[in-house]
Design an enzyme around this catalytic site. Structure first.
Site, short mmCIF file in Angstrom:
data_model
loop_
_atom_site.label_atom_id
_atom_site.label_comp_id
_atom_site.label_asym_id
_atom_site.label_seq_id
_atom_site.Cartn_x
_atom_site.Cartn_y
_atom_site.Cartn_z
N GLU A 81 -42.06 63.82 30.93
CA GLU A 81 -42.79 62.63 31.21
C GLU A 81 -43.71 63.45 32.53
OE1 GLU A 81 -44.19 60.15 33.96
OE2 GLU A 81 -42.10 59.60 33.99
N CYS A 123 -46.04 57.48 38.71
CA CYS A 123 -46.54 57.81 37.74
C CYS A 123 -47.46 56.80 36.72
CB CYS A 123 -45.49 58.31 36.56
SG CYS A 123 -44.05 57.34 36.18
#
Length: 527
Positions: free
Chosen positions: A264, A301
Site C-alpha cells: 500500500e 496515506c
C-alpha cells in the site's frame, strides 16, 4: 524492558555489528536504547524457524488461532503506559493518538480472532460426485483457502502500532495460518520490540510453535532485501512510499520463484468540489478540510493532497477561506527529521514548477521538526501538462486545481495515477448531473467518499483500503479489515479424497458448523 535485540523466534539475539538508535523528534535528540541490526545468520535462523513452524501452524484450528490472537491483544494492553510513552518518544505524536492507535490494533486482532473462530472465511466449496452422470462420471471435488507460508511484514513509519509489528498485516497473516517475520521500522524500533515481546508471550501461553514470529531490526535496506529474496519466504506486506514498495515488488518478481508483494503506497486522494456544494456550503467545507489536511501533520496515506473544482466565485471563496483557516492551526511535529526533510524537499520541488501559485503557508515561529502547512493553486491546463504536480507531498500540503469546466475536470481525473480514495463534495441533486465525473473517479480509486473527508479509515468488513497502482500493487485486495486475510491464502482443491482424510472444513459431517457452498447452494448442514 527494551533490550535493542532481535527476536529470533522466542529468544533474543544481537549478533550483528551494525547499531543505531531511534529519535525523539519533539526533543530533537536520540533515545537511549542501542538497537542491533539483524545479521545474515540471524535472518537465516528466523526464516528457517518460520518455515518449520509453518508445518505445524498451517494445520492449527481456528479456535486455537483465535486464542493466540486474543492473547496478543491482552499482552499488548498489559504493556500499558510503557508502550504509550515509548510510542510518544519515538514519534512526537500525542498521547491521545497513541492510545487511539493501540485501540485500533487491539480491535483488529480481536476481529480476526472472531473471524477464524467461525471458520466460514475459508470459502469451503463442495461438488459431490455423480458416478451416474453421462457421458463422463462426475468426480467429488472440494475446495478451500489455505495459507501461503512464511510472510515478511515491513513496519510503516506513520503507524507504529496499527500498521506495524502486530498491525493489520501481521494479524491477517496469523489468522490465515502464516508465520510472520517483521522487519521493524527503524524510527520506532523500541515500540516494535515491546509489541514483539507481547506476541512472544502470547505464543508461548497458547502453545504456538517456536518460529511463528520473529522481529528483526534494521536501519537500512539490507535486511529487507535478504528477506524478500529468501526462497522460503512466500509473500510480503508493505506500507510506505511508492519508491520502497515498487523496489520490493520488482525484487520479488525477479526471484526464481516470484512471490506476491502486497504494498500500500502513495496517494494524493483527490477531492472533487462541485459548484453548488461550493456555493452553498463552501465555508464549512473549507474549515473541515483545513483540519483534515493538517491532521497528524498530514502524515496519513489518505491525506487530501488534491482538491479539484470548477472556476468561479464559489471556488475562489473556498480557496480564500481554506487559506485563512489552515494557518490558524498550530503546526504539528512530524515523525522524524528525515520525514520533514522529505516534506520540505518535495514541497520545494512542487513550488518551483511554472504556473503554480502559493496561496498560503504558515509563517509564524515553529518548533524544531514541525511542518508548515501549505495551500497552492494551479490552472487545470497547467496541471494536465505537468505530471510533477500529480505527485504526493507527504505532509500538511494540498493543491487546488481550478478547472475550466466539467469536461476538463473529468479529463484531469482520468489522467491521475491510481489512488486510495476519491471524494465527491456535492449537493444530492447535483451529483447525478456529474455522473461521468463520478464514473471517471471510480475508475481511479479504491474508495469513494460522499461529502466527507478521506482521513480516517474505519476497520470493518466493507472497507476497501487499496486501489489501482500505485495506490497498491494489487487493487483486488484490501489492507484493512477482515477480508485482508485473502492476501495470505490460496485456493486449494481435493479430488476424490476419502472423507476421513479431508480437513474438517470439507468433511461431509461439517464438524465445524461453517457455511459452505455445496452443489451450488450455501448451507451449514452436513452432506
Amino acid at each position: 524492558m527494551i533490550t535493542g535485540k532481535n527476536y529470533i523466534g522466542n529468544h533474543l539475539s544481537a549478533k550483528g555489528d551494525k547499531t543505531y538508535k531511534t529519535f525523539n523528534p519533539k526533543l530533537n535528540l536520540d533515545n537511549e536504547t542501542t538497537f542491533y541490526e539483524a545479521s545474515e545468520k540471524e535472518i537465516e535462523e528466523a526464516v528457517t524457524l518460520a518455515s518449520e513452524a509453518f508445518k505445524v501452524f498451517r494445520n492449527i484450528s481456528g479456535s486455537k488461532k483465535a486464542q493466540f490472537l486474543n492473547a496478543i491483544a491482552d499482552e499488548i494492553l498489559a504493556l500499558d503506559d510503557t508502550l504509550i510513552q515509548t510510542y510518544i518518544s519515538e514519534t512526537g505524536l500525542p498521547k491521545g493518538r497513541a492510545k487511539g492507535e493501540r485501540g485500533r490494533t487491539i480491535g483488529q486482532l480481536r476481529a480476526f480472532a472472531e473471524l477464524v473462530s467461525d471458520g466460514s472465511w475459508v470459502e469451503a466449496t463442495i461438488d459431490t460426485a455423480d458416478p451416474d452422470r453421462t457421458p463422463i462420471p462426475k468426480q467429488d471435488i472440494r475446495k478451500m483457502l489455505v495459507p501461503l507460508g512464511p510472510v515478511v511484514v515491513f513496519g510503516a513509519s506513520n503507524f507504529p502500532l496499527a500498521y506495524a509489528t502486530a498491525g493489520g498485516d501481521t494479524a491477517a497473516a496469523f489468522a490465515a495460518g502464516c508465520p510472520v517475520i517483521v522487519k521493524s521500522h527503524p524510527m520506532h524500533a523500541g515500540t516494535g520490540e515491546l509489541v514483539a515481546s507481547a506476541i512472544q508471550k502470547a505464543a508461548q501461553k497458547t502453545g504456538m510453535p517456536n518460529g511463528i514470529f520473529s522481529n528483526l531490526n534494521s536501519a537500512g535496506i539490507e535486511v529487507g532485501i535478504q528477506l524478500v529474496k529468501h526462497p522460503k519466504i512466500k509473500a510480503v506486506g508493505f506500507t510506505g512510499s511508492i519508491h520502497g514498495g515498487r523496489a520490493l515488488f520488482d525484487l520479488a518478481a525477479q526471484r526464481p520463484e516470484p512471490i506476491p508483494v502486497f504494498a500500500e503506497m502513495g496517494s494524493v486522494n483527490p477531492v472533487i468540489l462541485l459548484p453548488k456544494a461550493a456555493k452553498n456550503k463552501g465555508a464549512t467545507l473549507a474549515k473541515t478540510y483545513a483540519n483534515s489536511i493538517t491532521l497528524g501533520a498530514g502524515q496519513f496515506c489518505t491525506n487530501p493532497g488534491l482538491i479539484l473544482g470548477i472556476k468561479g466565485e464559489a471556488l475562489d471563496n473556498f480557496i480564500e477561506i481554506l487559506s485563512a483557516e489552515i494557518i490558524k492551526i498550530e503546526p504539528s511535529c512530524m515523525l522524524h527529521p528525515n520525514i520533514i526533510g522529505n516534506y520540505e524537499r518535495n514541497k520545494a520541488n512542487v513550488l518551483q514548477q511554472n504556473g503554480l501559485n502559493l496561496t498560503t503557508e504558515y509563517e509564524g515561529n515553529i518548533m524544531i521538526n514541525h511542518a508548515r502547512q501549505t495551500v497552492t493553486t494551479v490552472e487545470g491546463k497547467t496541471f494536465l501538462e505537468n505530471t510533477t504536480l500529480h505527485q504526493e507531498v507527504f505532509g500538511p500540503f494540498s493543491m487546488v486545481v481550478q478547472c475550466e469546466n466539467a469536461q476538463q475536470l473529468e479529463q484531469i481525473i482520468s489522467n491521475l495515477e491510481g489512488q486510495l480514495t476519491g471524494t465527491i463534495l456535492a449537493e444530492n441533486e447535483e451529483a447525478s448531473a456529474y455522473n461521468s465525473v463520478i464514473e471517471a473517479l471510480k475508475n481511479r480509486v479504491g474508495r469513494v467518499i460522499f461529502n466527507g473527508v478521506p482521513t480516517g479509515v474505519e476497520v470493518c468488513p466493507a472497507m476497501l483500503h487499496g486501489g489501482p497502482y500505485p495506490a497498491s500493487t494489487d487493487s483486488r485486495f484490501t489492507a484493512v479489515g477482515i477480508h485482508s486475510i485473502k492476501r495470505w491464502v490460496r485456493p486449494f482443491s481435493y479430488q476424490s479424497w476419502p472423507n476421513n482424510l479431508l480437513p474438517n472444513e470439507l468433511k461431509n459431517e461439517n464438524p465445524l458448523g461453517i457455511s459452505r457452498l455445496v452443489n451450488g447452494k450455501y448451507t451449514d448442514q452436513k452432506i
